[in-house]
Design a protein around this motif. Structure first.
Motif, short mmCIF file in Angstrom:
data_model
loop_
_atom_site.label_atom_id
_atom_site.label_comp_id
_atom_site.label_asym_id
_atom_site.label_seq_id
_atom_site.Cartn_x
_atom_site.Cartn_y
_atom_site.Cartn_z
N ILE A 8 42.79 37.37 47.49
CA ILE A 8 42.46 38.79 47.68
C ILE A 8 41.70 39.34 46.48
CG2 ILE A 8 43.48 41.11 47.97
CD1 ILE A 8 45.79 39.75 49.47
N ALA A 9 42.11 38.92 45.30
CA ALA A 9 41.43 39.38 44.08
C ALA A 9 39.97 38.95 44.09
CB ALA A 9 42.14 38.83 42.84
N ALA A 336 52.13 43.22 41.38
CA ALA A 336 51.73 41.84 41.09
C ALA A 336 50.30 41.58 41.54
CB ALA A 336 52.69 40.87 41.79
N GLN A 337 49.92 42.14 42.71
CA GLN A 337 48.56 41.96 43.22
C GLN A 337 47.53 42.56 42.25
OE1 GLN A 337 47.01 40.53 46.06
NE2 GLN A 337 45.22 41.08 44.83
N ALA A 342 43.68 42.15 37.44
CA ALA A 342 43.38 42.42 36.03
C ALA A 342 43.29 41.12 35.23
CB ALA A 342 44.45 43.33 35.43
N MET A 343 44.19 40.18 35.52
CA MET A 343 44.16 38.89 34.83
C MET A 343 42.89 38.13 35.16
SD MET A 343 48.14 37.64 35.11
CE MET A 343 47.86 36.17 34.12
N LEU A 344 42.49 38.19 36.43
CA LEU A 344 41.27 37.49 36.83
C LEU A 344 40.05 38.07 36.12
CD1 LEU A 344 39.88 35.40 38.65
CD2 LEU A 344 39.77 37.16 40.45
N LEU A 348 37.74 36.06 33.41
CA LEU A 348 36.28 35.91 33.52
C LEU A 348 35.58 36.53 32.31
CD1 LEU A 348 35.83 36.72 37.32
CD2 LEU A 348 35.62 34.49 36.23
N ALA A 349 36.11 37.67 31.82
CA ALA A 349 35.53 38.32 30.65
C ALA A 349 35.66 37.44 29.41
CB ALA A 349 36.20 39.66 30.41
N ILE A 350 36.79 36.75 29.29
CA ILE A 350 37.00 35.85 28.15
C ILE A 350 35.98 34.71 28.18
CG2 ILE A 350 38.54 34.02 27.33
CD1 ILE A 350 39.42 36.56 26.20
#
Length: 569
Positions: A8-9, A336-337, A342-344, A348-350
């Motif tokens: 979904i992300a 959690a979703q 945010a983690m994704l 990607l930003a990292i």
């Protein structure tokens, strides 16, 4: 479940390309800038932290007084300091004296090598400092006169694959020096660097026993390092130095001389010490801590930007939240979703940030003056910082939007009645204000630094150094230095491209090593004598640099018999 969250992300990222691009690039630029600055800060803070006994090692600094007034502040003091302090203060376990030896020309068979940074060092040098030995015995390497320890790079230049230990080198002295050890090149993050270390006993041999150098309180220029016994309070020991030194200097009170000695922690020298006779140019602790703050500001601004964009999109995702809750999704699942999204985004930003670091690393090295190679990418500390930044970024940038979006009520969403709480509005406005304030602060700071650099570049020096080439004198011995320099000067002036040539003991801008004390007006008391930094120059020195006189005249060959006895202040 996690697979579903990720799917979904990714769909949301793909669906809102512009939003995703702005968020990822914004975060990446902030993270890349922050990581580069933090790397610089960490390096500056790492100076001399590799020494095993660093907590107990202190350098003895000196304040010189003339007629009760502070005249000069030195990193190096009198030669008697180490010897006398060790004999009179049981708190001191060991000490070492380090004295600049000047450049030498090292000759081995057909190999010749110019060694610019050379020092005399006592035999305790390797007991106090943890510079790594390649060959030789650190306990005795600097014990005997005419002994020398080379750095690994210079040893290979002179000896190739031969074992240097035990070999003899010609340094232009009356007798050859013996190589007694080879050490790894001095680390970049140390306040003291040298090409070669000569034994302090060699210096004593040169000056002879009559000068009694180890008991001299009026000969400055000796860097003294003390190793304190465990548990000794350096401030308490500092206080004990005062009455003892005053007693030693009592014999010189008629001359108006005085000195105060105090301890500098080894690890603080690079960022906090800016005295005369420093072994290396030091950094600025205030600037380093300011840069650390700037790095944090830049990263926080990037995170706030993400939070504001995510919450601004909240209305667009309200129906999605309403449908999910109607179908039975719990608040925790929605949090959690959104946290997964945010983690994704942060992940990607990292990745983009690391790519930016690789691209701009050479530019950053040139700007900062600190060489940072791509080996940075294999250092555990760097990746620990990356992982920490990813986890913190994911939490701080994702938690608030996740809580806002998951709190939407299905009934109000379906009726189109969405309203933000006053507390939430206040928080978002506060973040926007902070973001703008921090950005303005950084812009003003950058503009100020830029203007200061422009001012320094355009400020009149009082002399003209344009089109000026500095040539160091040869290290090889010549029959007559003055005759050789005269011949070089006359030959150079025959070249139409050469406007003028001058010879001097120092050049403008470098530390003047010639220090003359006791200079006073004729007929005045001895106590009126003061210390002056002196440059010796030929008749063309002032004219060659275009120095403008306030009053008087420059040196002139028209007064060749009298000008050698004159000075220009």
């Amino acid at each position: 479940m996690i697979k579903n969250y990720l799917l979904i992300a990714f769909r949301n990222l793909k669906k809102h390309k512009a939003f995703s691009f702005i968020n990822i690039v914004g975060l990446a630029i902030g993270m890349a800038a922050g990581l580069l600055i933090i790397q610089y800060v960490v390096f500056e803070l790492s100076y001399d932290n590799f020494h095993a006994k660093k907590e107990r090692v202190f350098r003895v600094a000196q304040d010189r007084y003339n007629n009760g007034k502070l005249s000069t502040q030195w990193a190096g003091g009198a030669f008697a300091v180490g010897t006398k302090f060790k004999a009179n203060f049981p708190e001191i376990e060991d000490f070492v004296k380090v004295v600049e030896a000047g450049p030498v020309l090292a000759i081995y068979k057909e190999q010749r090598l110019s060694l610019q940074k050379t020092y005399f060092a006592g035999n305790s040098f390797f007991n106090i400092f943890s510079y790594q030995f390649v060959s030789g015995d650190p306990k005795t390497a600097l014990q005997e006169p005419m002994s020398v320890v080379l750095t690994e790079t210079n040893a290979k230049k002179l000896f190739g694959n031969e074992n240097p230990v035990g070999k003899l080198l010609n340094f232009g002295y009356d007798q050859p020096v013996k190589v007694t050890g080879v050490i790894k090149d001095f680390p970049v993050n140390t306040h003291f660097k040298s090409d070669v270390l000569l034994s302090y006993a060699t210096l004593l041999k040169f000056v002879g026993p009559k000068r009694d150098l180890d008991n001299q309180w009026r000969n400055d220029g000796c860097l003294t390092y003390l190793l304190l016994r465990p548990g000794v309070n350096p401030k308490t020991l500092d206080a004990k130095f005062v009455p003892y030194v005053n007693k030693e200097y009592a014999a010189f009170k008629a001359d108006g001389d005085g000195a105060k000695y105090y301890l500098q922690p080894l690890e603080s020298i690079h960022l906090k010490s800016h005295l005369m006779f420093e072994a290396e140019p030091n950094g600025d602790g205030t600037s380093v801590y300011l840069l650390a703050g700037i790095a944090i500001f830049v990263i926080i601004i990037a995170w706030i930007n993400y939070i504001n964009l995510a919450t601004a999109r909240g209305i667009g995702r309200a129906k999605e939240v309403g449908v999910r809750k109607t179908l039975g999704s719990a608040k925790g699942q929605l949090v959690a979703q959104f946290m997964m999204e945010a983690m994704l985004l942060n992940g990607l930003a990292i990745i983009v940030a690391i790519a930016l670091i690789i691209v701009f690393l050479p530019v950053f090295s040139a700007i900062s003056g600190q060489y940072i190679s791509l080996t940075l990418l294999i250092e555990p500390a760097f990746w620990a910082g990356v992982v920490g930044l990813f986890l913190l970024g994911s939490f701080f940038s994702g938690f608030y939007p996740a809580m806002v979006l998951s709190n939407f009520k299905p009934v109000e969403v379906m009726k189109g009645k969405l309203s933000a709480s006053p507390r939430g509005i206040l928080l978002r406005k506060g973040m926007v204000v902070f973001q703008f304030a921090a950005s303005i602060f950084l812009l003003i700071g950058s503009l100020t630094v830029f203007k200061q650099i422009q001012f320094m570049e355009k400020q009149s020096l009082g002399i003209n150094i344009n089109q000026t080439l500095i040539i160091k004198p040869p290290l090889a011995k010549v029959d007559s230095f003055y005759r050789s320099m005269s011949a070089f000067k006359n030959e150079s002036l025959r070249n139409a491209a050469v406007k003028s040539v001058t010879v001097s003991t120092s050049i403008p801008g470098e530390a003047v090593q010639w220090n003359a004390g006791g200079i006073k007006l004729v007929g005045t008391a001895e106590s009126e004598g003061k210390q002056y930094r002196v440059i010796g120059g030929d008749f063309d020195y002032l004219k060659a640099y275009g120095a403008k006189l306030v009053v008087g005249r420059v040196f002139s060959k028209d007064f060749v018999t009298t000008d050698p006895k004159t000075v220009v202040l």
